[in-house]
Design a protein around this motif. Sequence first.
Motif, PDB file in Angstrom:
ATOM      1  N   VAL A  80       0.843  -1.204   0.000  1.00  0.00           N
ATOM      2  CA  VAL A  80       0.000   0.000   0.000  1.00  0.00           C
ATOM      3  C   VAL A  80       0.876   1.251   0.000  1.00  0.00           C
ATOM      4  O   VAL A  80       0.591   2.223  -0.717  1.00  0.00           O
ATOM      5  N   ASP A  81       1.949   1.239   0.781  1.00  0.00           N
ATOM      6  CA  ASP A  81       2.862   2.391   0.825  1.00  0.00           C
ATOM      7  C   ASP A  81       3.552   2.615  -0.513  1.00  0.00           C
ATOM      8  O   ASP A  81       3.844   3.758  -0.890  1.00  0.00           O
ATOM      9  N   LYS A  82       3.823   1.545  -1.238  1.00  0.00           N
ATOM     10  CA  LYS A  82       4.484   1.654  -2.531  1.00  0.00           C
ATOM     11  C   LYS A  82       3.524   2.114  -3.621  1.00  0.00           C
ATOM     12  O   LYS A  82       3.888   2.912  -4.496  1.00  0.00           O
ATOM     13  N   LEU A  86       1.532   6.212  -6.504  1.00  0.00           N
ATOM     14  CA  LEU A  86       1.201   6.029  -7.916  1.00  0.00           C
ATOM     15  C   LEU A  86      -0.268   6.343  -8.197  1.00  0.00           C
ATOM     16  O   LEU A  86      -0.673   6.381  -9.359  1.00  0.00           O
ATOM     17  N   GLY A  87      -1.050   6.544  -7.149  1.00  0.00           N
ATOM     18  CA  GLY A  87      -2.451   6.885  -7.336  1.00  0.00           C
ATOM     19  C   GLY A  87      -3.434   5.810  -6.919  1.00  0.00           C
ATOM     20  O   GLY A  87      -4.638   5.981  -7.071  1.00  0.00           O
ATOM     21  N   PHE A  88      -2.934   4.687  -6.373  1.00  0.00           N
ATOM     22  CA  PHE A  88      -3.831   3.637  -5.898  1.00  0.00           C
ATOM     23  C   PHE A  88      -4.374   3.999  -4.518  1.00  0.00           C
ATOM     24  O   PHE A  88      -3.635   4.473  -3.662  1.00  0.00           O
ATOM     25  N   VAL A  95      -8.962  -4.735  -1.874  1.00  0.00           N
ATOM     26  CA  VAL A  95      -8.872  -4.084  -3.181  1.00  0.00           C
ATOM     27  C   VAL A  95      -8.224  -2.713  -3.062  1.00  0.00           C
ATOM     28  O   VAL A  95      -8.585  -1.903  -2.211  1.00  0.00           O
ATOM     29  N   LEU A  96      -7.242  -2.458  -3.952  1.00  0.00           N
ATOM     30  CA  LEU A  96      -6.684  -1.130  -4.164  1.00  0.00           C
ATOM     31  C   LEU A  96      -7.052  -0.725  -5.581  1.00  0.00           C
ATOM     32  O   LEU A  96      -6.953  -1.539  -6.502  1.00  0.00           O
ATOM     33  N   HIS A 106      -6.044  -6.704  -6.510  1.00  0.00           N
ATOM     34  CA  HIS A 106      -6.809  -7.547  -5.600  1.00  0.00           C
ATOM     35  C   HIS A 106      -5.860  -8.291  -4.661  1.00  0.00           C
ATOM     36  O   HIS A 106      -4.774  -8.711  -5.063  1.00  0.00           O
ATOM     37  N   ILE A 107      -6.283  -8.445  -3.433  1.00  0.00           N
ATOM     38  CA  ILE A 107      -5.523  -9.232  -2.458  1.00  0.00           C
ATOM     39  C   ILE A 107      -6.389 -10.425  -2.088  1.00  0.00           C
ATOM     40  O   ILE A 107      -7.161 -10.380  -1.119  1.00  0.00           O
TER      41      ILE A 107
END
Length: 210
Positions: A80-82, A86-88, A95-96, A106-107
């Motif tokens: 999530v930090d990475k 980028l806009g996610f 879901v991101l 998707h996770i």
Amino acid sequence: MIRRLLRLFTAPAVQPAGADFVSDPETARAQVLEKMRAFSAEPYFQIADEKLGLLSVFDDLKYDRADVDMISPAMRNHVVDKLGPLGFRQTSGTVLEHVEAEMRVHIPKFHALGASPFDITRYTEKRSQDYCLLTPTQVACQYVDHYVLDEAVQRIETLITKHPINLLKLADYLEGKPKHRAFREVLGHIKLKQRIAVESEPLCRRRSLG
């Protein structure tokens, strides 16, 4: 008075500065993917397969057969930090989403304790432009199921130099289908390759995310 009101409601909306050009989703997606490819230079996170839409996040160097093969909170937080810059944005626990690029990460999660890592993406409704975030072991299972033996082995050999896999768990869930039987024959070869990788620099110094 009526004419002035009509002009007010029919006047074109004023566009903010710099808003006269909006990238279409395909252009935005290409830009996002280019930035995601750069993660291959960092030790914990990478695109594992663009064709299959797979992302891999580092798990550990050593495994036990009883280990639970899942994305831990620390692994999820790292990704999530990475992806955030980028806009996610995380729209749910699994879901991101990148709205402009019309992309989702998707996770997937197991629907039952002890489920096969080969089935991890079975219940995920993923579009062609979406990605699944998986453990390295789950990524290896996707390679086995989707590629011929030689290519699957080659991809796994590349993967384990950076993200080792739980070969014991993978072996436990191999089935009787031809691809799985063929892969069982090369497990010893991959085990040797992985042992060399985890005992060598720089992998030998890597610590799990938690």
